[in-house]
Design an enzyme around this catalytic site. Structure first.
Site, PDB file in Angstrom:
ATOM      1  N   PRO A  17       0.855  -1.184   0.000  1.00 32.56           N
ATOM      2  CA  PRO A  17       0.000   0.000   0.000  1.00 32.56           C
ATOM      3  C   PRO A  17       0.890   1.233   0.000  1.00 32.56           C
ATOM      4  O   PRO A  17       1.828   1.318   0.793  1.00 32.56           O
ATOM      5  CB  PRO A  17      -0.767  -0.121   1.328  1.00 32.56           C
ATOM      6  CG  PRO A  17       0.100  -0.976   2.199  1.00 32.56           C
ATOM      7  CD  PRO A  17       0.861  -1.892   1.281  1.00 32.56           C
ATOM      8  N   MET A  18       0.644   2.166  -0.899  1.00 33.54           N
ATOM      9  CA  MET A  18       1.424   3.410  -0.913  1.00 33.54           C
ATOM     10  C   MET A  18       0.488   4.577  -1.211  1.00 33.54           C
ATOM     11  O   MET A  18      -0.093   4.658  -2.309  1.00 33.54           O
ATOM     12  CB  MET A  18       2.551   3.333  -1.949  1.00 33.54           C
ATOM     13  CG  MET A  18       3.683   2.401  -1.544  1.00 33.54           C
ATOM     14  SD  MET A  18       5.089   2.430  -2.675  1.00 33.54           S
ATOM     15  CE  MET A  18       4.532   1.348  -3.967  1.00 33.54           C
ATOM     16  N   GLN A  45      -6.798  -0.856   2.592  1.00 31.23           N
ATOM     17  CA  GLN A  45      -6.164  -0.552   3.881  1.00 31.23           C
ATOM     18  C   GLN A  45      -6.830   0.640   4.556  1.00 31.23           C
ATOM     19  O   GLN A  45      -7.019   1.692   3.936  1.00 31.23           O
ATOM     20  CB  GLN A  45      -4.674  -0.258   3.686  1.00 31.23           C
ATOM     21  CG  GLN A  45      -3.975  -0.153   5.028  1.00 31.23           C
ATOM     22  CD  GLN A  45      -2.533   0.314   4.937  1.00 31.23           C
ATOM     23  OE1 GLN A  45      -2.265   1.426   4.491  1.00 31.23           O
ATOM     24  NE2 GLN A  45      -1.611  -0.523   5.356  1.00 31.23           N
ATOM     25  N   CYS A  71       2.189   3.413   9.687  1.00 33.54           N
ATOM     26  CA  CYS A  71       2.518   4.686   9.028  1.00 33.54           C
ATOM     27  C   CYS A  71       3.273   5.606   9.994  1.00 33.54           C
ATOM     28  O   CYS A  71       2.809   5.857  11.110  1.00 33.54           O
ATOM     29  CB  CYS A  71       1.229   5.368   8.536  1.00 33.54           C
ATOM     30  SG  CYS A  71       1.594   6.923   7.708  1.00 33.54           S
ATOM     31  N   LYS A  90      -0.790  -4.394   9.105  1.00 34.90           N
ATOM     32  CA  LYS A  90       0.579  -4.084   8.660  1.00 34.90           C
ATOM     33  C   LYS A  90       1.222  -3.193   9.715  1.00 34.90           C
ATOM     34  O   LYS A  90       0.643  -2.175  10.103  1.00 34.90           O
ATOM     35  CB  LYS A  90       0.536  -3.388   7.294  1.00 34.90           C
ATOM     36  CG  LYS A  90       1.911  -3.029   6.738  1.00 34.90           C
ATOM     37  CD  LYS A  90       1.802  -2.648   5.268  1.00 34.90           C
ATOM     38  CE  LYS A  90       3.127  -2.224   4.676  1.00 34.90           C
ATOM     39  NZ  LYS A  90       3.480  -0.838   4.964  1.00 34.90           N
ATOM     40  N   GLY A 130      10.355  -4.784   3.206  1.00 32.26           N
ATOM     41  CA  GLY A 130      11.500  -3.910   3.424  1.00 32.26           C
ATOM     42  C   GLY A 130      12.679  -4.358   2.603  1.00 32.26           C
ATOM     43  O   GLY A 130      13.224  -5.445   2.820  1.00 32.26           O
ATOM     44  N   ASP A 131      13.015  -3.538   1.580  1.00 32.77           N
ATOM     45  CA  ASP A 131      14.205  -3.777   0.763  1.00 32.77           C
ATOM     46  C   ASP A 131      14.104  -4.962  -0.186  1.00 32.77           C
ATOM     47  O   ASP A 131      15.129  -5.476  -0.631  1.00 32.77           O
ATOM     48  CB  ASP A 131      15.462  -3.922   1.624  1.00 32.77           C
ATOM     49  CG  ASP A 131      15.757  -2.667   2.418  1.00 32.77           C
ATOM     50  OD1 ASP A 131      15.199  -1.605   2.070  1.00 32.77           O
ATOM     51  OD2 ASP A 131      16.527  -2.738   3.385  1.00 32.77           O
ATOM     52  N   ARG A 171       8.779   0.569  -2.799  1.00 32.64           N
ATOM     53  CA  ARG A 171       9.456   1.581  -3.628  1.00 32.64           C
ATOM     54  C   ARG A 171      10.016   1.038  -4.937  1.00 32.64           C
ATOM     55  O   ARG A 171      10.105   1.781  -5.918  1.00 32.64           O
ATOM     56  CB  ARG A 171      10.549   2.267  -2.791  1.00 32.64           C
ATOM     57  CG  ARG A 171       9.959   3.158  -1.711  1.00 32.64           C
ATOM     58  CD  ARG A 171      10.972   3.507  -0.663  1.00 32.64           C
ATOM     59  NE  ARG A 171      11.388   2.300   0.057  1.00 32.64           N
ATOM     60  CZ  ARG A 171      12.374   2.257   0.935  1.00 32.64           C
ATOM     61  NH1 ARG A 171      13.069   3.341   1.183  1.00 32.64           N
ATOM     62  NH2 ARG A 171      12.677   1.118   1.553  1.00 32.64           N
TER      63      ARG A 171
HETATM   64  C1  LIG Z   1       5.235   6.986  -1.178  1.00 38.49           C
HETATM   65  C2  LIG Z   1       4.954   5.937  -0.141  1.00 38.49           C
HETATM   66  C3  LIG Z   1       3.684   5.846   0.400  1.00 38.49           C
HETATM   67  C4  LIG Z   1       3.398   4.869   1.366  1.00 38.49           C
HETATM   68  N1  LIG Z   1       2.124   4.757   1.845  1.00 38.49           N
HETATM   69  C5  LIG Z   1       1.808   3.731   2.694  1.00 38.49           C
HETATM   70  C6  LIG Z   1       0.454   3.483   3.071  1.00 38.49           C
HETATM   71  O1  LIG Z   1      -0.480   4.174   2.640  1.00 38.49           O
HETATM   72  N2  LIG Z   1       0.225   2.446   3.923  1.00 38.49           N
HETATM   73  C7  LIG Z   1       1.237   1.635   4.410  1.00 38.49           C
HETATM   74  O2  LIG Z   1       0.979   0.709   5.172  1.00 38.49           O
HETATM   75  N3  LIG Z   1       2.519   1.846   4.033  1.00 38.49           N
HETATM   76  C8  LIG Z   1       2.817   2.843   3.186  1.00 38.49           C
HETATM   77  N4  LIG Z   1       4.108   2.992   2.741  1.00 38.49           N
HETATM   78  C9  LIG Z   1       5.129   2.023   3.172  1.00 38.49           C
HETATM   79  C10 LIG Z   1       5.228   0.858   2.178  1.00 38.49           C
HETATM   80  O3  LIG Z   1       4.017   0.136   2.132  1.00 38.49           O
HETATM   81  C11 LIG Z   1       6.373  -0.102   2.594  1.00 38.49           C
HETATM   82  O4  LIG Z   1       6.087  -0.596   3.874  1.00 38.49           O
HETATM   83  C12 LIG Z   1       7.734   0.586   2.615  1.00 38.49           C
HETATM   84  O5  LIG Z   1       7.928   1.380   1.465  1.00 38.49           O
HETATM   85  C13 LIG Z   1       8.863  -0.440   2.750  1.00 38.49           C
HETATM   86  O6  LIG Z   1       8.881  -1.308   1.638  1.00 38.49           O
HETATM   87  P1  LIG Z   1       9.973  -1.136   0.448  1.00 38.49           P
HETATM   88  O7  LIG Z   1      11.347  -1.242   1.098  1.00 38.49           O
HETATM   89  O8  LIG Z   1       9.680  -2.271  -0.474  1.00 38.49           O
HETATM   90  O9  LIG Z   1       9.749   0.204  -0.146  1.00 38.49           O
HETATM   91  C14 LIG Z   1       4.413   3.984   1.811  1.00 38.49           C
HETATM   92  C15 LIG Z   1       5.684   4.086   1.256  1.00 38.49           C
HETATM   93  C16 LIG Z   1       5.964   5.036   0.289  1.00 38.49           C
HETATM   94  C17 LIG Z   1       7.357   5.112  -0.298  1.00 38.49           C
END
Ligand SMILES: Cc1cc2nc3c(=O)[nH]c(=O)nc-3n(C[C@H](O)[C@H](O)[C@H](O)COP(=O)(O)O)c2cc1C
Length: 323
Positions: free
Chosen positions: A14-15, A68, A98, A137, A199-200, A223
């Protein structure tokens, strides 16, 4: 362990501001993977705020979307879960990770790692209110002196969560430093419900590595999908069949960017879509030749005719590829 009825071991994270309908459609168009919505604020959803209701409305999407929710009050959570169910959610996820100030100051998101009693009340209340499955989460803890992910995970399980996602960072880390996969492994070891590691994970190889090192049931990618919506299905194919990800050509990047912009226009209308397209342009051309000049030119455009000319002018080379 299989997670609900999902047939994939990879989840699009979720982003907020990213995993909207246009992005979800695009990710789905490449193939497999499970898809989360953006986070939806329960106070706005309960008030029937039109913009928020639209964000939560996934009824016309022909693939399951995990919606979410974020907030604090357990009764409001219950009402919102019912609304999300009516709006087509496949299942409900509760955001307890968050780190953003505005959310944390409302005792929501990762603040709930400091209030396990309230977190449990929320989960129990949502599980009772909806017939859908409920997941949570969360992060490792508030900061490195307060890592409580194992205790938190057990609380989620005891409160009725169907699965959990653990992001291997604390609230105080925000997005910096390496994710701590060791603690994710400890969480996996401590509960019976399925665990998604986050994460990563940036490609097929790191997805496999996380599965091996932590024994989690699935991985979540955030990301790395920015400007690369194909990555979810690439990881899915690799995990299912060992298919090595194909190189992505410049032509495919251009085509995907144009499809993304088309979806943004259809969904948001030209004015908003043009503004939103700027961040996507930056991500799609990351690492490509003369990307800086292209971005600088693109952000100056004020209408789509000019924007498409700038894209056409830029994407007229081949030979460079990215995965
Ligand atoms: C621009 C952005 C928006 C995000 N929005 C949410 C969100 O709405 N809900 C959530 O649980 N996590 C959110 N996250 C966190 C991501 O879901 C994820 O946990 C975090 O980026 C780590 O994963 P990654 O290393 O694959 O990026 C967001 C991350 C980014 C970069």
């Amino acid at each position: 362990m299989k997670i609900l009825d999902f047939d994939s071991q990879v989840f699009l994270a979720p982003m907020a501001g990213i995993t909207d309908k246009p992005m979800r459609k695009l990710v789905h168009s490449f193939g497999g993977g499970n898809i989360f919505s953006e986070m939806v604020a329960i106070n706005a959803l309960e008030r029937k705020n039109p913009k928020t209701t639209r964000i939560a409305d996934v009824r016309d999407e022909p693939y399951p979307v995990i919606v979410q929710l974020v907030g604090y009050d357990e009764a409001m959570f219950a009402d919102s879960a019912k609304l999300a169910e009516d709006l087509g959610a496949h299942s409900i996820d509760i955001n307890m990770g968050c780190p953003v100030k505005k959310i944390v100051n409302n005792n929501s998101g990762s603040y709930l790692s400091r209030n396990i009693l309230q977190a449990s009340k929320i989960i129990t209340s949502v599980v009772k209110a909806t017939s859908l499955n409920v997941s949570v989460k969360f992060r490792l803890g508030w900061d490195h002196d307060h890592i409580n992910a194992v205790e938190f995970a057990q609380m989620c399980q005891d409160s009725g969560a169907s699965f959990i996602t653990v992001h291997g960072r604390t609230r105080s880390d925000f997005y910096s430093g390496l994710a701590d996969w060791e603690t994710i492994a400890k969480v996996k070891n401590s509960v019976k419900i399925p665990v998604v590691g986050n994460g990563d994970v940036v490609d097929a190889k790191s997805a496999k590595l996380m599965l091996e090192q932590t024994q989690v049931d699935a991985v979540m990618v955030g990301r790395a999908a920015l400007g690369a919506p194909w990555i979810i299905s690439q990881i899915d194919s690799y995990l299912k069949k060992g298919t090595e990800p194909q190189k992505i050509t410049i032509e495919q990047i251009k085509k995907t960017l144009l499809t993304h912009i088309k979806e943004l226009r259809d969904y948001y209308g030209d004015r908003t879509a043009l503004a939103l397209s700027r961040k996507y342009v930056c991500w799609y051309c990351k690492g490509l030749h003369n990307a800086k000049q292209f971005r600088e030119q693109y952000v100056k455009t004020t209408d789509f005719d000019t924007a498409f000319d700038v894209i056409d002018d830029y994407f007229n080379f081949d030979g460079e590829i990215k995965q």
